[in-house]
Design a protein around this motif. Sequence first.
Motif, mmCIF file in Angstrom:
data_model
loop_
_atom_site.group_PDB
_atom_site.id
_atom_site.type_symbol
_atom_site.label_atom_id
_atom_site.label_comp_id
_atom_site.label_asym_id
_atom_site.label_seq_id
_atom_site.Cartn_x
_atom_site.Cartn_y
_atom_site.Cartn_z
ATOM 1 N N GLY A 1 0.825 -1.208 0.000
ATOM 2 C CA GLY A 1 0.000 0.000 0.000
ATOM 3 C C GLY A 1 0.856 1.254 0.000
ATOM 4 O O GLY A 1 0.616 2.196 -0.771
ATOM 5 N N GLU A 2 1.880 1.248 0.832
ATOM 6 C CA GLU A 2 2.728 2.433 0.962
ATOM 7 C C GLU A 2 3.512 2.695 -0.323
ATOM 8 O O GLU A 2 3.559 3.827 -0.815
ATOM 9 C CB GLU A 2 3.699 2.200 2.128
ATOM 10 N N LEU A 3 4.124 1.643 -0.859
ATOM 11 C CA LEU A 3 4.957 1.830 -2.058
ATOM 12 C C LEU A 3 4.099 2.226 -3.264
ATOM 13 O O LEU A 3 4.485 3.090 -4.060
ATOM 14 C CB LEU A 3 5.763 0.557 -2.355
ATOM 15 N N VAL A 4 2.932 1.613 -3.378
ATOM 16 C CA VAL A 4 2.053 1.934 -4.511
ATOM 17 C C VAL A 4 1.590 3.388 -4.429
ATOM 18 O O VAL A 4 1.577 4.104 -5.435
ATOM 19 C CB VAL A 4 0.840 0.973 -4.562
ATOM 20 N N ARG B 1 2.098 8.539 -7.177
ATOM 21 C CA ARG B 1 2.343 9.994 -7.235
ATOM 22 C C ARG B 1 3.431 10.310 -8.256
ATOM 23 O O ARG B 1 3.382 11.324 -8.943
ATOM 24 C CB ARG B 1 2.766 10.511 -5.852
ATOM 25 N N LEU B 2 4.399 9.404 -8.339
ATOM 26 C CA LEU B 2 5.543 9.608 -9.230
ATOM 27 C C LEU B 2 5.171 9.362 -10.697
ATOM 28 O O LEU B 2 5.457 10.168 -11.582
ATOM 29 C CB LEU B 2 6.634 8.619 -8.817
ATOM 30 N N ALA B 3 4.554 8.228 -10.946
ATOM 31 C CA ALA B 3 4.348 7.775 -12.330
ATOM 32 C C ALA B 3 2.937 8.037 -12.829
ATOM 33 O O ALA B 3 2.711 8.120 -14.042
ATOM 34 C CB ALA B 3 4.652 6.280 -12.428
ATOM 35 N N GLY B 4 1.988 8.180 -11.899
ATOM 36 C CA GLY B 4 0.569 8.190 -12.283
ATOM 37 C C GLY B 4 0.099 6.751 -12.425
ATOM 38 O O GLY B 4 0.839 5.903 -12.942
ATOM 39 N N THR B 5 -1.117 6.467 -11.985
ATOM 40 C CA THR B 5 -1.563 5.064 -11.992
ATOM 41 C C THR B 5 -1.613 4.424 -13.381
ATOM 42 O O THR B 5 -1.366 3.231 -13.497
ATOM 43 C CB THR B 5 -2.920 4.886 -11.293
ATOM 44 N N VAL C 1 -2.602 -7.836 -3.944
ATOM 45 C CA VAL C 1 -3.409 -7.204 -4.995
ATOM 46 C C VAL C 1 -4.435 -6.271 -4.359
ATOM 47 O O VAL C 1 -4.613 -5.119 -4.779
ATOM 48 C CB VAL C 1 -4.118 -8.274 -5.857
ATOM 49 N N LEU C 2 -5.088 -6.754 -3.308
ATOM 50 C CA LEU C 2 -6.103 -5.940 -2.630
ATOM 51 C C LEU C 2 -5.488 -4.659 -2.058
ATOM 52 O O LEU C 2 -6.052 -3.566 -2.204
ATOM 53 C CB LEU C 2 -6.747 -6.765 -1.508
ATOM 54 N N ALA C 3 -4.330 -4.797 -1.425
ATOM 55 C CA ALA C 3 -3.660 -3.621 -0.847
ATOM 56 C C ALA C 3 -3.290 -2.630 -1.950
ATOM 57 O O ALA C 3 -3.401 -1.413 -1.768
ATOM 58 C CB ALA C 3 -2.419 -4.059 -0.079
ATOM 59 N N ALA C 4 -2.856 -3.140 -3.090
ATOM 60 C CA ALA C 4 -2.480 -2.263 -4.203
ATOM 61 C C ALA C 4 -3.704 -1.555 -4.782
ATOM 62 O O ALA C 4 -3.652 -0.359 -5.098
ATOM 63 C CB ALA C 4 -1.759 -3.072 -5.281
ATOM 64 N N LEU C 5 -4.799 -2.278 -4.909
ATOM 65 C CA LEU C 5 -6.053 -1.667 -5.380
ATOM 66 C C LEU C 5 -6.455 -0.529 -4.458
ATOM 67 O O LEU C 5 -6.793 0.574 -4.906
ATOM 68 C CB LEU C 5 -7.189 -2.700 -5.369
ATOM 69 N N ASP C 6 -6.422 -0.811 -3.175
ATOM 70 C CA ASP C 6 -6.831 0.178 -2.176
ATOM 71 C C ASP C 6 -5.952 1.428 -2.250
ATOM 72 O O ASP C 6 -6.391 2.526 -1.942
ATOM 73 C CB ASP C 6 -6.742 -0.462 -0.783
ATOM 74 N N ALA C 7 -4.702 1.233 -2.699
ATOM 75 C CA ALA C 7 -3.767 2.357 -2.815
ATOM 76 C C ALA C 7 -3.845 3.008 -4.199
ATOM 77 O O ALA C 7 -3.088 3.936 -4.471
ATOM 78 C CB ALA C 7 -2.345 1.879 -2.529
ATOM 79 N N GLY C 8 -4.724 2.524 -5.063
ATOM 80 C CA GLY C 8 -4.949 3.207 -6.327
ATOM 81 C C GLY C 8 -4.477 2.491 -7.582
ATOM 82 O O GLY C 8 -4.685 2.989 -8.690
ATOM 83 N N ALA C 9 -3.842 1.328 -7.449
ATOM 84 C CA ALA C 9 -3.318 0.629 -8.629
ATOM 85 C C ALA C 9 -4.453 0.112 -9.515
ATOM 86 O O ALA C 9 -5.515 -0.278 -9.014
ATOM 87 C CB ALA C 9 -2.429 -0.536 -8.205
ATOM 88 N N VAL C 10 -4.219 0.113 -10.811
ATOM 89 C CA VAL C 10 -5.244 -0.339 -11.760
ATOM 90 C C VAL C 10 -4.692 -1.303 -12.824
ATOM 91 O O VAL C 10 -5.409 -1.667 -13.762
ATOM 92 C CB VAL C 10 -5.941 0.851 -12.474
ATOM 93 N N ARG C 11 -3.418 -1.687 -12.710
ATOM 94 C CA ARG C 11 -2.805 -2.594 -13.707
ATOM 95 C C ARG C 11 -2.101 -3.727 -12.969
ATOM 96 O O ARG C 11 -1.217 -3.469 -12.151
ATOM 97 C CB ARG C 11 -1.739 -1.876 -14.527
ATOM 98 N N PHE C 12 -2.457 -4.953 -13.317
ATOM 99 C CA PHE C 12 -1.906 -6.103 -12.607
ATOM 100 C C PHE C 12 -1.466 -7.193 -13.563
ATOM 101 O O PHE C 12 -2.191 -7.535 -14.493
ATOM 102 C CB PHE C 12 -2.948 -6.679 -11.640
ATOM 103 N N ASP C 13 -0.298 -7.739 -13.297
ATOM 104 C CA ASP C 13 0.141 -8.941 -13.999
ATOM 105 C C ASP C 13 -0.480 -10.166 -13.329
ATOM 106 O O ASP C 13 -0.647 -10.210 -12.105
ATOM 107 C CB ASP C 13 1.665 -9.109 -13.897
#
Lengths: 320, 320
Positions: free
Chosen positions: A197-200, A205-209, A227-239
Amino acid sequence: MPLRVPARVHIVEVGPRDGLQIEPRTLSTADKVALIDRLSGCGALEKIEAGSFVRPDLVPQMADSQEVFRAIRRRPPIRYTGLVGNSRGAERALEAGVDEIDFSVAASETFNRRNVRKGIDESLEELRRIVALAAPGRAPAPAVPVWVTISTAFGCPYEGEVPADRVLRLAEAALEAGAAGVVLADTTGMAYPTQVGELVRQAARLAGTPRLGLHFHNTRGAGLANVLAALDAGAVRFDGSIGGIGGCPFAPGATGNVCTEDMVHMLHAMGVETGIDLSCLVETARWLEGLLGRPLPGQVMRAGPRSRRYPVPEERPRAC
Amino acid sequence: MPLRVPARVHIVEVGPRDGLQIEPRTLSTADKVALIDRLSGCGALEKIEAGSFVRPDLVPQMADSQEVFRAIRRRPPIRYTGLVGNSRGAERALEAGVDEIDFSVAASETFNRRNVRKGIDESLEELRRIVALAAPGRAPAPAVPVWVTISTAFGCPYEGEVPADRVLRLAEAALEAGAAGVVLADTTGMAYPTQVGELVRQAARLAGTPRLGLHFHNTRGAGLANVLAALDAGAVRFDGSIGGIGGCPFAPGATGNVCTEDMVHMLHAMGVETGIDLSCLVETARWLEGLLGRPLPGQVMRAGPRSRRYPVPEERPRAC
């Protein structure tokens, strides 16, 4: 505060390259092509990593990537990507007609040196050469985007913890070098949700989601939690990797990449759109399990989706 | 908003009952006792579900629970619990010296009728009789708490979706009937994180987090994602099963309960205390795998913890 999930996410299928390259059984070119064509028939995958252009003596499973790219049936707007290790590989990938180039650099100096015999700075130099090759005027126009996977972004099996700042500086450097986007990869399954969550949050902020991908492994069981933690932090692209194939040489016997269909199943249950037909993915995973001749780690392929209903039995079911 | 995780959670080990009762291989009484004693030697488990007091013709794997309770080495403050199906079972459980009684009622009427041949209201009647038996003056004093597991709380394999309101009303009724606490159980692995977050938030308002347990299965790969969602919503008590043993008759071949050591591994990585020695759990899971004679679903038992370091190899590692 409820968990934050986006309305839609983009799925990148890495099974045909990242997954297959570590499988004990090497598929024939025809079977690889059939796998990729089945996958692209399942709907709106954003990309399929279809092969790699690295030294065939080091990764013999991918020696036929040129032929694979020639034989697959392209289904736009799905983009077919190929991994390269250096600019020579990039030339071969461009000749083969990749839609995008994948390039990998580790956030851990030790890992990068062991993996590609280069320091991180040298890898960034190589990236600049690759970007130049893929730019308009050099490669077949239009420009072929180069995405950079930052491996060991959540920990290194040699060095241990990898500071978030180092990952972020590397992401910044990759974007400055011309990368179209960056993927934070948990190469050996060391990521945990609060770290993710923190890193995402910072990387977004750096790259844009839209330019930020996440790549998790289920090595220690926390793949979908990450995956859930990343979603909660704003991620929208997953391998993801079909059937959960793949793995890591550092954890023999452990499961590999996050399983695409298990991830899609969880996303759909939460109302997150992927544009992908889950039952088609599950069928493909079952078909692939037959080809690979070993039980794959995917769970939904065994249990069926949560929507599965059972007839009410006459008899009391056994011990539930 | 970062994910919310508590400073400390309480782990309930259900492997010796919920896990073992569905394993194809039945352990000897001595092996069950050894398993429970190994588990209690791993630290501050809150409870160990050590057996059940149900009809031995229906669950033959648990026919020796009385002897198990007699032979285990009690390590307070760990509480040793036993599942009962009715007041006759509760009498036997009290005689055997359980520290707590577990009782189960489904949120789905169809599931409850199939599972225990009773309507939900009749199950609540039975619960009142059990609570009365376990109350001071009747049972060996002090009172033996009765915890109620609400099965199919996140979906039913017969009825499909189970409305949250129905689960909450049942939880309320169980507490009114004298239950010491309620456990929301995802009996067949239908739960998904946003659903979990919402139900846990509401149930916590009703029961208070100390009286609220969560019981997840990894049937569709989302077990630890559901744990994470529950943590974020305030939950502090989780069931787990050593090695990930157990399962559900509705999804043969799928994995079972959330694996205790994988859950503890993720919790510790996030800085959440459990009071449990992870490496002891992992050793116990490996020992149990030998006894059961099949590969268990636990991941950390294969990969080792994320803190595991590897020597830097001379040679480049294979395809990473």
